[in-house]
Write a protein that holds these residues in place. Structure first.
Motif, mmCIF file in Angstrom:
data_model
loop_
_atom_site.group_PDB
_atom_site.id
_atom_site.type_symbol
_atom_site.label_atom_id
_atom_site.label_comp_id
_atom_site.label_asym_id
_atom_site.label_seq_id
_atom_site.Cartn_x
_atom_site.Cartn_y
_atom_site.Cartn_z
ATOM 1 N N ASP A 181 5.987 3.344 -6.356
ATOM 2 C CA ASP A 181 5.259 3.040 -5.123
ATOM 3 C C ASP A 181 3.772 3.283 -5.330
ATOM 4 O OD1 ASP A 181 7.590 2.461 -3.807
ATOM 5 O OD2 ASP A 181 7.700 4.378 -2.728
ATOM 6 N N GLU A 182 2.973 2.462 -4.684
ATOM 7 C CA GLU A 182 1.529 2.655 -4.718
ATOM 8 C C GLU A 182 1.132 3.395 -3.449
ATOM 9 O OE1 GLU A 182 -2.431 -0.029 -5.321
ATOM 10 O OE2 GLU A 182 -0.646 -0.402 -6.536
ATOM 11 N N ILE A 183 0.389 4.498 -3.625
ATOM 12 C CA ILE A 183 0.043 5.363 -2.498
ATOM 13 C C ILE A 183 -1.451 5.636 -2.474
ATOM 14 C CG2 ILE A 183 2.298 6.513 -2.495
ATOM 15 C CD1 ILE A 183 0.844 8.915 -3.859
ATOM 16 N N SER A 184 -1.915 6.129 -1.325
ATOM 17 C CA SER A 184 -3.282 6.633 -1.220
ATOM 18 C C SER A 184 -3.202 8.087 -0.775
ATOM 19 C CB SER A 184 -4.104 5.807 -0.227
ATOM 20 O OG SER A 184 -3.560 5.897 1.050
ATOM 21 N N ALA A 213 -0.352 15.800 0.419
ATOM 22 C CA ALA A 213 -1.676 15.193 0.284
ATOM 23 C C ALA A 213 -1.630 13.673 0.327
ATOM 24 C CB ALA A 213 -2.317 15.651 -1.018
ATOM 25 N N ILE A 214 -0.465 13.098 0.604
ATOM 26 C CA ILE A 214 -0.343 11.643 0.654
ATOM 27 C C ILE A 214 -0.711 11.155 2.045
ATOM 28 C CG2 ILE A 214 1.268 9.716 0.473
ATOM 29 C CD1 ILE A 214 2.878 11.503 -1.467
ATOM 30 N N ARG A 215 -1.628 10.199 2.105
ATOM 31 C CA ARG A 215 -2.024 9.603 3.382
ATOM 32 C C ARG A 215 -1.041 8.509 3.766
ATOM 33 N NH1 ARG A 215 -7.753 8.083 3.541
ATOM 34 N NH2 ARG A 215 -7.986 10.121 4.459
ATOM 35 N N GLY A 216 -0.672 7.668 2.807
ATOM 36 C CA GLY A 216 0.260 6.602 3.132
ATOM 37 C C GLY A 216 0.551 5.722 1.939
ATOM 38 N N LYS A 217 1.510 4.850 2.149
ATOM 39 C CA LYS A 217 1.844 3.860 1.133
ATOM 40 C C LYS A 217 0.886 2.694 1.264
ATOM 41 C CE LYS A 217 6.815 4.600 0.752
ATOM 42 N NZ LYS A 217 8.123 3.942 0.856
ATOM 43 N N GLU A 218 0.506 2.135 0.138
ATOM 44 C CA GLU A 218 -0.342 0.949 0.140
ATOM 45 C C GLU A 218 0.548 -0.267 0.339
ATOM 46 O OE1 GLU A 218 -3.820 0.766 -0.063
ATOM 47 O OE2 GLU A 218 -3.527 2.898 0.311
ATOM 48 N N ALA A 219 -0.023 -1.324 0.877
ATOM 49 C CA ALA A 219 0.729 -2.551 1.109
ATOM 50 C C ALA A 219 1.169 -3.144 -0.226
ATOM 51 C CB ALA A 219 -0.124 -3.550 1.877
ATOM 52 N N GLU A 220 2.325 -3.750 -0.217
ATOM 53 C CA GLU A 220 2.830 -4.406 -1.419
ATOM 54 C C GLU A 220 1.922 -5.574 -1.770
ATOM 55 O OE1 GLU A 220 5.416 -3.439 -3.303
ATOM 56 O OE2 GLU A 220 5.596 -1.700 -1.995
ATOM 57 N N PRO A 221 1.652 -5.794 -3.064
ATOM 58 C CA PRO A 221 0.806 -6.928 -3.429
ATOM 59 C C PRO A 221 1.489 -8.245 -3.082
ATOM 60 C CG PRO A 221 1.706 -5.871 -5.378
ATOM 61 C CD PRO A 221 2.093 -5.028 -4.199
ATOM 62 N N VAL A 222 0.689 -9.190 -2.635
ATOM 63 C CA VAL A 222 1.200 -10.504 -2.256
ATOM 64 C C VAL A 222 1.217 -11.381 -3.499
ATOM 65 C CG1 VAL A 222 0.795 -12.508 -0.783
ATOM 66 C CG2 VAL A 222 0.266 -10.216 0.055
ATOM 67 N N GLU A 223 2.315 -12.119 -3.694
ATOM 68 C CA GLU A 223 2.462 -12.957 -4.886
ATOM 69 C C GLU A 223 1.508 -14.157 -4.854
ATOM 70 O OE1 GLU A 223 4.304 -12.379 -7.587
ATOM 71 O OE2 GLU A 223 4.835 -10.450 -6.723
ATOM 72 N N ALA A 224 1.480 -14.882 -3.749
ATOM 73 C CA ALA A 224 0.653 -16.085 -3.659
ATOM 74 C C ALA A 224 -0.427 -15.877 -2.600
ATOM 75 C CB ALA A 224 1.509 -17.288 -3.284
ATOM 76 N N VAL A 225 -1.611 -16.337 -2.918
ATOM 77 C CA VAL A 225 -2.719 -16.237 -1.980
ATOM 78 C C VAL A 225 -2.855 -17.575 -1.281
ATOM 79 C CG1 VAL A 225 -5.187 -15.836 -1.753
ATOM 80 C CG2 VAL A 225 -3.876 -14.566 -3.448
ATOM 81 N N GLU A 226 -2.953 -17.522 0.041
ATOM 82 C CA GLU A 226 -3.090 -18.768 0.798
ATOM 83 C C GLU A 226 -4.495 -19.334 0.619
ATOM 84 O OE1 GLU A 226 -2.089 -18.429 4.885
ATOM 85 O OE2 GLU A 226 -0.218 -17.372 4.476
ATOM 86 N N ALA A 227 -4.565 -20.654 0.538
ATOM 87 C CA ALA A 227 -5.867 -21.316 0.450
ATOM 88 C C ALA A 227 -6.534 -21.260 1.820
ATOM 89 C CB ALA A 227 -5.675 -22.771 0.016
ATOM 90 N N ILE A 280 -6.182 6.214 -5.023
ATOM 91 C CA ILE A 280 -5.102 5.246 -4.906
ATOM 92 C C ILE A 280 -4.449 5.152 -6.268
ATOM 93 C CG2 ILE A 280 -4.496 2.837 -4.477
ATOM 94 C CD1 ILE A 280 -6.950 2.690 -2.658
ATOM 95 N N GLY A 281 -3.130 5.228 -6.290
ATOM 96 C CA GLY A 281 -2.440 5.169 -7.566
ATOM 97 C C GLY A 281 -0.968 4.876 -7.404
ATOM 98 N N ARG A 282 -0.324 4.652 -8.544
ATOM 99 C CA ARG A 282 1.100 4.353 -8.587
ATOM 100 C C ARG A 282 1.851 5.614 -9.016
ATOM 101 N NH1 ARG A 282 3.129 -0.355 -8.244
ATOM 102 N NH2 ARG A 282 1.179 -1.341 -8.824
ATOM 103 N N VAL A 283 2.919 5.951 -8.300
ATOM 104 C CA VAL A 283 3.704 7.143 -8.594
ATOM 105 C C VAL A 283 4.477 6.920 -9.894
ATOM 106 C CG1 VAL A 283 5.544 8.657 -7.778
ATOM 107 C CG2 VAL A 283 3.943 7.677 -6.145
ATOM 108 N N VAL A 284 4.355 7.859 -10.842
ATOM 109 C CA VAL A 284 5.072 7.749 -12.110
ATOM 110 C C VAL A 284 6.110 8.849 -12.280
ATOM 111 C CG1 VAL A 284 3.275 6.489 -13.326
ATOM 112 C CG2 VAL A 284 3.267 8.974 -13.366
ATOM 113 N N ASN A 285 5.987 9.948 -11.517
ATOM 114 C CA ASN A 285 6.942 11.034 -11.642
ATOM 115 C C ASN A 285 6.952 11.834 -10.348
ATOM 116 O OD1 ASN A 285 8.685 12.972 -12.526
ATOM 117 N ND2 ASN A 285 7.381 13.748 -14.177
ATOM 118 N N ILE A 303 0.587 10.650 -10.326
ATOM 119 C CA ILE A 303 0.230 9.252 -10.111
ATOM 120 C C ILE A 303 -0.722 8.795 -11.203
ATOM 121 C CG2 ILE A 303 0.548 9.400 -7.618
ATOM 122 C CD1 ILE A 303 -2.488 9.435 -7.306
ATOM 123 N N GLU A 304 -0.649 7.502 -11.524
ATOM 124 C CA GLU A 304 -1.623 6.870 -12.407
ATOM 125 C C GLU A 304 -2.640 6.207 -11.503
ATOM 126 O OE1 GLU A 304 1.048 5.659 -16.259
ATOM 127 O OE2 GLU A 304 0.430 4.100 -14.876
#
Length: 107
Positions: free
Chosen positions: A50-53, A87-101, A59-64, A72-73
């Motif tokens: 999970d990506e967290i802030s 100390a975690i504020r929240g989860k970051e939004a999942e990255p979107v695969e396609a960006v709308e034009a 902001i980083g990705r949980v590795v352990n 986190i990395e």
């Protein structure tokens, strides 16, 4: 012996206090408990990957995860940080695969 009217006067004196306590509960205490419960559930639902802030702004990705300590990395060069679960504020939004034009403005 006190009469019924005296009992009613005593109740009428305490009624505003009771109403005030009930209002405090529903306006302040209950919403605060709901927020705390939601934060606790969010922090307990964090898994590896999970990506967290953090509250410090990292902001980083949980590795352990080990008990209440997470590693986190935080960047592409794989800098690792050890943080506490609180100390975690929240989860970051999942990255979107396609960006709308962008939509073109109508003329």
């Amino acid at each position: 012996m006190p009469s019924g009217q005296q009992y009613m006067q005593a109740i009428a004196q305490f009624a505003p206090l009771v109403i005030l306590i009930v209002l405090f509960y529903f306006m302040l205490i209950r919403p605060q408990r709901k927020r705390e419960k939601a934060e606790r559930e969010m922090r307990n639902s964090i898994a590896v990957g999970d990506e967290i802030s953090t509250i410090g702004g990292f902001i980083g990705r949980v590795v352990n995860i080990k008990d209440d300590v997470l590693i986190i990395e935080s960047s592409n060069d794989r800098t690792k940080l050890k943080i506490y679960r609180w100390a975690i504020r929240g989860k970051e939004a999942e990255p979107v695969e396609a960006v709308e034009a962008p939509k073109e403005a109508e003329k």
